[in-house]
Design a protein around this motif. Sequence first.
Motif, short mmCIF file in Angstrom:
data_model
loop_
_atom_site.label_atom_id
_atom_site.label_comp_id
_atom_site.label_asym_id
_atom_site.label_seq_id
_atom_site.Cartn_x
_atom_site.Cartn_y
_atom_site.Cartn_z
N LEU A 1 3.49 7.99 1.61
CA LEU A 1 2.77 6.77 1.97
C LEU A 1 1.32 6.96 1.55
O LEU A 1 0.71 7.98 1.89
N TYR A 2 0.78 6.01 0.79
CA TYR A 2 -0.63 6.02 0.44
C TYR A 2 -1.22 4.73 0.98
O TYR A 2 -0.62 3.67 0.87
N GLY A 3 -2.40 4.83 1.55
CA GLY A 3 -3.06 3.65 2.09
C GLY A 3 -4.54 3.62 1.74
O GLY A 3 -5.16 4.66 1.50
N LYS A 4 -5.09 2.41 1.72
CA LYS A 4 -6.51 2.21 1.43
C LYS A 4 -7.13 1.38 2.55
O LYS A 4 -6.52 0.48 3.09
N LYS A 5 -8.38 1.72 2.85
CA LYS A 5 -9.23 0.92 3.74
C LYS A 5 -10.59 0.91 3.06
O LYS A 5 -11.34 1.88 3.14
N GLY A 6 -10.86 -0.16 2.33
CA GLY A 6 -12.06 -0.18 1.50
C GLY A 6 -11.90 0.88 0.42
O GLY A 6 -10.91 0.92 -0.27
N LYS A 7 -12.88 1.78 0.32
CA LYS A 7 -12.80 2.86 -0.67
C LYS A 7 -12.23 4.15 -0.08
O LYS A 7 -12.00 5.12 -0.80
N GLU A 8 -12.02 4.17 1.24
CA GLU A 8 -11.40 5.33 1.88
C GLU A 8 -9.90 5.25 1.68
O GLU A 8 -9.35 4.19 1.42
N GLY A 9 -9.23 6.39 1.84
CA GLY A 9 -7.78 6.38 1.69
C GLY A 9 -7.10 7.43 2.54
O GLY A 9 -7.74 8.35 3.08
N ILE A 10 -5.79 7.27 2.64
CA ILE A 10 -4.96 8.20 3.39
C ILE A 10 -3.73 8.51 2.54
O ILE A 10 -3.21 7.63 1.87
N VAL A 11 -3.31 9.76 2.57
CA VAL A 11 -2.13 10.20 1.85
C VAL A 11 -1.24 10.92 2.86
O VAL A 11 -1.69 11.87 3.53
N VAL A 12 0.01 10.47 2.99
CA VAL A 12 0.96 11.05 3.93
C VAL A 12 2.20 11.42 3.12
O VAL A 12 2.81 10.55 2.50
N ALA B 1 11.02 5.16 7.36
CA ALA B 1 12.39 4.67 7.52
C ALA B 1 12.62 3.37 6.77
O ALA B 1 13.72 3.11 6.27
N SER B 2 11.57 2.55 6.68
CA SER B 2 11.67 1.25 6.00
C SER B 2 10.40 1.04 5.18
O SER B 2 9.50 0.31 5.59
N PRO B 3 10.31 1.70 4.01
CA PRO B 3 9.07 1.67 3.24
C PRO B 3 8.57 0.27 2.89
O PRO B 3 7.36 0.05 2.86
N GLY B 4 9.45 -0.67 2.70
CA GLY B 4 9.02 -2.04 2.38
C GLY B 4 8.18 -2.65 3.49
O GLY B 4 7.28 -3.45 3.22
N SER B 5 8.44 -2.25 4.73
CA SER B 5 7.68 -2.80 5.85
C SER B 5 6.22 -2.37 5.80
O SER B 5 5.33 -3.08 6.26
N ALA B 6 5.96 -1.19 5.24
CA ALA B 6 4.58 -0.70 5.15
C ALA B 6 3.73 -1.62 4.28
O ALA B 6 2.55 -1.83 4.57
N PHE B 7 4.32 -2.19 3.23
CA PHE B 7 3.58 -3.11 2.36
C PHE B 7 3.24 -4.40 3.09
O PHE B 7 2.22 -5.02 2.83
N GLN B 8 4.10 -4.80 4.02
CA GLN B 8 3.88 -6.04 4.76
C GLN B 8 2.86 -5.88 5.88
O GLN B 8 2.03 -6.75 6.09
N THR B 9 2.93 -4.74 6.59
CA THR B 9 2.12 -4.59 7.79
C THR B 9 1.01 -3.54 7.67
O THR B 9 0.13 -3.50 8.51
N GLY B 10 1.09 -2.68 6.65
CA GLY B 10 0.17 -1.56 6.58
C GLY B 10 0.53 -0.54 7.64
O GLY B 10 1.60 -0.60 8.25
N PHE B 11 -0.35 0.42 7.86
CA PHE B 11 -0.12 1.42 8.89
C PHE B 11 -1.46 1.95 9.37
O PHE B 11 -2.47 1.85 8.68
N THR B 12 -1.45 2.49 10.58
CA THR B 12 -2.68 2.96 11.22
C THR B 12 -2.62 4.47 11.39
O THR B 12 -1.60 5.01 11.83
N VAL C 1 -4.08 -0.48 4.26
CA VAL C 1 -3.18 -1.30 3.46
C VAL C 1 -2.34 -0.35 2.61
O VAL C 1 -2.90 0.53 1.94
N ALA C 2 -1.03 -0.51 2.62
CA ALA C 2 -0.17 0.37 1.84
C ALA C 2 -0.29 0.07 0.36
O ALA C 2 -0.21 -1.09 -0.05
N ILE C 3 -0.52 1.12 -0.44
CA ILE C 3 -0.53 0.96 -1.89
C ILE C 3 0.64 1.71 -2.52
O ILE C 3 0.96 1.50 -3.67
#
Length: 115
Positions: free
Chosen positions: A68-79, A41-52, A59-61
Amino acid sequence: MGSGQFDKAAILSYDISDVEAQSPTFKISKEEIAGLKAAFASPGSAFQTGFTVGGDKFVAIKADDRSLYGKKGKEGIVVVKAVSCVMVAHHGEAVQTTNAATVVENLVDYINNPR
């Protein structure tokens, strides 16, 4: 999962309110689902807070109204949102997020526009 790019995945309802299907070792809480819905709903907020997701903070990339793409070290998530569901895929350290994202994005494109 058959692509070998992911170690766990889930399918959320189209309105991002519940889990429809998930890998046995991949648990996404109601709070995490609400966080993903807020990030879309507010993609800019993901860059500020990340997501779980699945108990891990990412961390949102990339964040927009579709993906939504996120990284935690070398692991990642794609939504990625499709018209009928939301695909969530986690990749391990040996996979590049860009490669994993291509698989999910192409799947969602197919769901949205079957041939």
